[in-house]
Structures are given as C-alpha cells and as structure tokens.
Design an enzyme around this catalytic site. Sequence first.
Site, PDB file in Angstrom:
ATOM      1  N   GLY A  30      22.056  21.647  -6.545  1.00  0.00           N
ATOM      2  CA  GLY A  30      21.368  22.802  -7.128  1.00  0.00           C
ATOM      3  C   GLY A  30      22.411  23.871  -7.395  1.00  0.00           C
ATOM      4  O   GLY A  30      22.775  24.618  -6.501  1.00  0.00           O
ATOM      5  N   GLY A  63      22.534  26.560  -9.483  1.00  0.00           N
ATOM      6  CA  GLY A  63      22.101  27.777 -10.170  1.00  0.00           C
ATOM      7  C   GLY A  63      22.991  28.932  -9.750  1.00  0.00           C
ATOM      8  O   GLY A  63      24.184  28.750  -9.490  1.00  0.00           O
ATOM      9  N   ALA A  64      22.419  30.113  -9.681  1.00  0.00           N
ATOM     10  CA  ALA A  64      23.220  31.295  -9.381  1.00  0.00           C
ATOM     11  C   ALA A  64      23.881  31.182  -8.002  1.00  0.00           C
ATOM     12  O   ALA A  64      25.108  31.274  -7.871  1.00  0.00           O
ATOM     13  CB  ALA A  64      22.326  32.534  -9.437  1.00  0.00           C
ATOM     14  N   GLY A  93      24.102  28.528  -5.968  1.00  0.00           N
ATOM     15  CA  GLY A  93      24.917  27.323  -5.876  1.00  0.00           C
ATOM     16  C   GLY A  93      26.269  27.522  -6.554  1.00  0.00           C
ATOM     17  O   GLY A  93      27.307  27.055  -6.060  1.00  0.00           O
ATOM     18  N   LYS A  99      12.514  36.642   6.539  1.00  0.00           N
ATOM     19  CA  LYS A  99      12.747  36.673   5.088  1.00  0.00           C
ATOM     20  C   LYS A  99      11.506  36.172   4.343  1.00  0.00           C
ATOM     21  O   LYS A  99      11.138  36.709   3.297  1.00  0.00           O
ATOM     22  CB  LYS A  99      13.950  35.784   4.763  1.00  0.00           C
ATOM     23  N   ASN A 121       9.233  37.691   1.177  1.00  0.00           N
ATOM     24  CA  ASN A 121       8.867  36.913  -0.008  1.00  0.00           C
ATOM     25  C   ASN A 121       7.367  36.636  -0.064  1.00  0.00           C
ATOM     26  O   ASN A 121       6.772  36.599  -1.141  1.00  0.00           O
ATOM     27  CB  ASN A 121       9.629  35.586  -0.022  1.00  0.00           C
ATOM     28  N   SER A 144      11.369  37.730  -7.596  1.00  0.00           N
ATOM     29  CA  SER A 144      11.770  36.523  -8.337  1.00  0.00           C
ATOM     30  C   SER A 144      10.578  35.703  -8.831  1.00  0.00           C
ATOM     31  O   SER A 144      10.632  35.104  -9.898  1.00  0.00           O
ATOM     32  CB  SER A 144      12.674  35.659  -7.461  1.00  0.00           C
ATOM     33  N   GLU A 152       7.238  29.051  -6.434  1.00  0.00           N
ATOM     34  CA  GLU A 152       7.503  28.424  -5.138  1.00  0.00           C
ATOM     35  C   GLU A 152       6.424  28.781  -4.105  1.00  0.00           C
ATOM     36  O   GLU A 152       6.666  28.656  -2.910  1.00  0.00           O
ATOM     37  CB  GLU A 152       8.872  28.857  -4.628  1.00  0.00           C
TER      38      GLU A 152
END
Lengths: 313, 313
Positions: free
Chosen positions: A7, A9-10, A12, A188, A192, A261, A274
Amino acid sequence: MNIIIAGAGAMGSRFGLMLHQAKNNVILVDGWQEHIDCINQEGLKANFNGEEIVEKIPVYHQNEVSNIEFSADLVILFTKAMQLDNMLQEIKSMIGQNTKVLCLLNGIGHEDVIKKYVPLSNIILGNTMWTAGLEGPGKAKLFGNGSIDLQNLGEDGKGAAEEVIACLNEAKLNAKYSDNILSSIYKKACVNGTMNGLCTILDSNMAGFGETNVADDIVKSIVAEFAAVAAVEKAELNIDEVLTQIKSCYNRETIGLHHPSMYQDLIINNRLTEIDYINGAIVRKGKQYNIETPYCLFLTQLIHAKEQILGAK
Amino acid sequence: MNIIIAGAGAMGSRFGLMLHQAKNNVILVDGWQEHIDCINQEGLKANFNGEEIVEKIPVYHQNEVSNIEFSADLVILFTKAMQLDNMLQEIKSMIGQNTKVLCLLNGIGHEDVIKKYVPLSNIILGNTMWTAGLEGPGKAKLFGNGSIDLQNLGEDGKGAAEEVIACLNEAKLNAKYSDNILSSIYKKACVNGTMNGLCTILDSNMAGFGETNVADDIVKSIVAEFAAVAAVEKAELNIDEVLTQIKSCYNRETIGLHHPSMYQDLIINNRLTEIDYINGAIVRKGKQYNIETPYCLFLTQLIHAKEQILGAK
C-alpha cells in the site's frame, strides 16, 4: 532489511522513501496503475520538507507480485482497510516464517485479518503520528515530524520487535515499543469514529459540527461505546483525555475548518469508506462481547446508505 | 358553529374553506403576514379539484387576536408543532368552557400542551388523510378526497365529539369517531419518524433511501422504539402493517421520488424542523417510561446538528 511497503499511497510513500534512503532494500506494492507507472518511469518523487527529491524504488502492481522472488524481512501494511485481506493474499508468497508484519492502518481489529496469514508472534501493531499527502500519481508531499508506537502480539513481545524498531529508527522514523498499543489505537479510533462519520453524514467540517449544541452528547455516546468494547480487550481509555482530543479538532485556528478523510473519500471522491473498520468494528466486537452499540451501528448504517445513494465505488 | 382555524396554511385553508362553504362562521388565525394580507385583500383563493374559487373569510394575525370578540364553539389546530403553545396562548380568550379543541397536527404528544389551556373533556385528537398544498400566499391547491378519525380524551368520550363530527360531515370532511385514535397517530408518526428524518439527513428522496441495503434494519429499529412507547400508552401498533406502509413510500411509480416534508422545511426552505415532536417525542416519552430509544435520540440530535450547521430559522 528486505522491506515490502504494502500500500504505497501517501503514508506508504513516506515510509518507503525514508527506509530506502536508510539503505534498506525496499519494494512498493500498490493497486493504483497510474501511480505505479509514474514511479516506474520517473521514480518516486516527493517534496520532502521543502526539498524536491526523487528515488528509484521498485514498484509492483499487487496483481503481479505472486511470482516475484523477494524474501521479506518486514512487511509494512498501509492499505485501505477494505483492501487489507486481498493485499495479504497477493503478497503471501513473499512472507516467510520469520517475516515481521507491521500494521499501521487506521481502524480497529486488523489483527483478525492478518492472523489468517501470519503467526501472532510475527504481527506487530502500530500507531503512527506521521502524516503525508499525495500531490498526484508518483508525487508525495511530506512535511513535519512524527513517531510510531508499536507492540508485538506474540509471547516474545518486545524481543520480537527490536530489529524492526532499530531499522525504523535508522530511517529516523522515531519508533518506540509500547506495552499498551491497543489503548493508542482505540484512542485514535475514537477521533476517527466521531469526526469521520459525523462530518460525512452532516456534510460539515469539524468546527461546524463541534459548534452545534448536540455535539457533546453525540460524541460522548459514541466514545462510551468504544470505551466499553476497549475495556473488554484490556485497552483502558481515559475518556476525558479522548474527549479533549476530539474537541481540539473543532478549533477553527488549527484544523477545525478541514473535512476529515472519510468526507474526502465519500463526498469529494465518491469512494467507499472505511466505516466498517472503525464504528463497524465496534459493532462486531460489541456483539461478540454482549455490549450494546446503537450509536456506532446507526452511524455505520447511515454511512452505508449514503455510499449507496451516491453510488460510491 | 363558530370555528377558529388556528394555523391557516395549506391544511388549515382546506378546512377553513370547506367549513365556511357549509355556512359555519369561520375565522382564520395565522402568523404569516403576506398570506394574511392576500386573504384580507382578495379573499382566500383555491384551485379546488380543478375549479378556481375565492371565499371571503376573516383572517387575523395571531399577535392581534387577544381583543377580538369571538366565542368559539370549535378550534381546529393546524399550526406547526413548535408554534402550538404560542398559538394557544394567543387565542385563549376565545376559548370558553364549552369550546371543543380538535388537534390535527402531525406528531405525538400535543395533548400535553393543549391540556394546559383546555380541560381533557374538550380535547379531541384527530388524524386526517386529507392533503393540501399552497401555491403561494393566499392561494391553496386542494385535490382529492380524505377523511378524519377523531377521539375525545375526556370521560364523555364519543358524546362530547358528536356535534363536532356532525359539523365536519356537513362540510363533507368525512369524520368518524375512533376508539383508538392513538394507534392511528402512532402509525402515521412511524412513517414520519422514519422517512422525514432519514431522507433529510441523507439528502435523499424516499426511493433512494428505501433501495439501500440498510433501509430495512434502520426502519425496524426506529419503529420498534415507537411501538415500545406506544404500547405503554395502550396504543397497539401492528408492526408488519406499519413496515408495509413505510415500504410503500419507496415506490418510484407513486411517491418514491418525492422528498418528505421535513426535507422541504430544512434543506429547501432552511426552516427548523418538527423533529422534537416526532422522534424527539419518543425520546421524551421513552425516558418517562424507562424505555431505551437510541435511534430516535441520535436521529433527533443529527437533525438538530444539521439545522444549526445550515443556520435554519
């Protein structure tokens, strides 16, 4: 170390770049073809604290890695939660008896997926404060500082994580061992589990929601459900501390005017969320532990309804 | 009969017109100045099943009625739920010992407000299937047929409602006595308590919501809370019947592509909603009866958050 970033992405990309610069043998695995093509052709680019850098790092599409000869010492998982199982399936030939698997995904309960592929003694759960963004395919934007807390789930505990910690710290990723990683992960997840779903369903930034006269009551009800589930797993949550952290998201001077997000995913980019790995995970665990979780359930249902109404993919 | 229509919007205009045409002495009381001015200057206009009609009916602003000499035999309440208390306060000098008060508002628990001004023996609760619309100030659009069920809350019961029923039926409003008005009111409230709040918070028409794979579960959870509260008040709900009626709202061939009234109020017209008198009433009664109502509570909170985020008035 031989390291797979699963993964890329940003986040990773950040970890891949920093570990590559520290002379590890890094490969990136991802599912976004355009991103992969850019990295293949021009290298992985980043604005790294203001400096423009490029690093040639091998990158593979996750559908094409099953035949690659690569014996990983460490896999760092950075997929979207719903892509985790599929990613592990694709890379499993590169995971050996001694491969450590570090999970840095947001959300709760990923160990239940990972342990289908990896023994507990090789699973390391982590929680990171690093941030990262993507400017476009092949190009990351990496500012500021961060850290990682992590814990090994096996009986070896700290011993089994020492090499990984040393490797991350050589790359200046500021890792340290925690005896209580679940508490950080739940903490966390509470942020979220409130900001993400609520701002998405209300089509609001965090300040807009936080300034309503019902915000406190809603947030307390949701956090209470997270805390009740966490307590069964011996992950104690300091509720006042959690509520204070959530309230800090409302501050218009800092991040209050941002959308979380999940809002970006669903409302801006029309992608599935998610939610099943945040509030939905609390619902599943609540059922298992015989704990009522109506707020998490209703919020999960509303987000799924919204996904379907918008035709998100 | 001397009749006050308290709240002369779409439905109040229908009842006012039909009762006036049946030679009753009707006055209208409302709070919308432009509507009042139009009726004063040009009469109350309507497209009445295709025919354009105008009737001169006295109309007053609710702030100006305290000195009017009018001894009401019947008051028909058609305000928005949140305006009910204030309206009763304004018209109370016209309510005497023998004035019957017929409540046809949507929502639950209005009798708790009305009984501050009127003895139970004079309160009549009703549920109507008539519909009506406003084309603009002073102009109603009245199509189709309807009926009214009603019940007197006093010990006299039916006896105390007979004159009112006769009067309504002379005006062809199709009224009949019910021994179980609360069940009809709760049944209608279940439809409003699901479609209104859910479509508003999801920014969806009824079909869009109904076609999601979570619609059934959400609706069942909310209806179960309504039914539990209703049962304490001896208003039995046939849950299968209620669910069938709710599902009929999803039909794209009939009303499925419409947005319910709360959506019109909040999302289109930026007005405060009646949520406190639908799901919010279930929460209040649930507390009183020691019944958990988390879905109604969370939905009520979300709608209030949305009102505040949109700056509704």
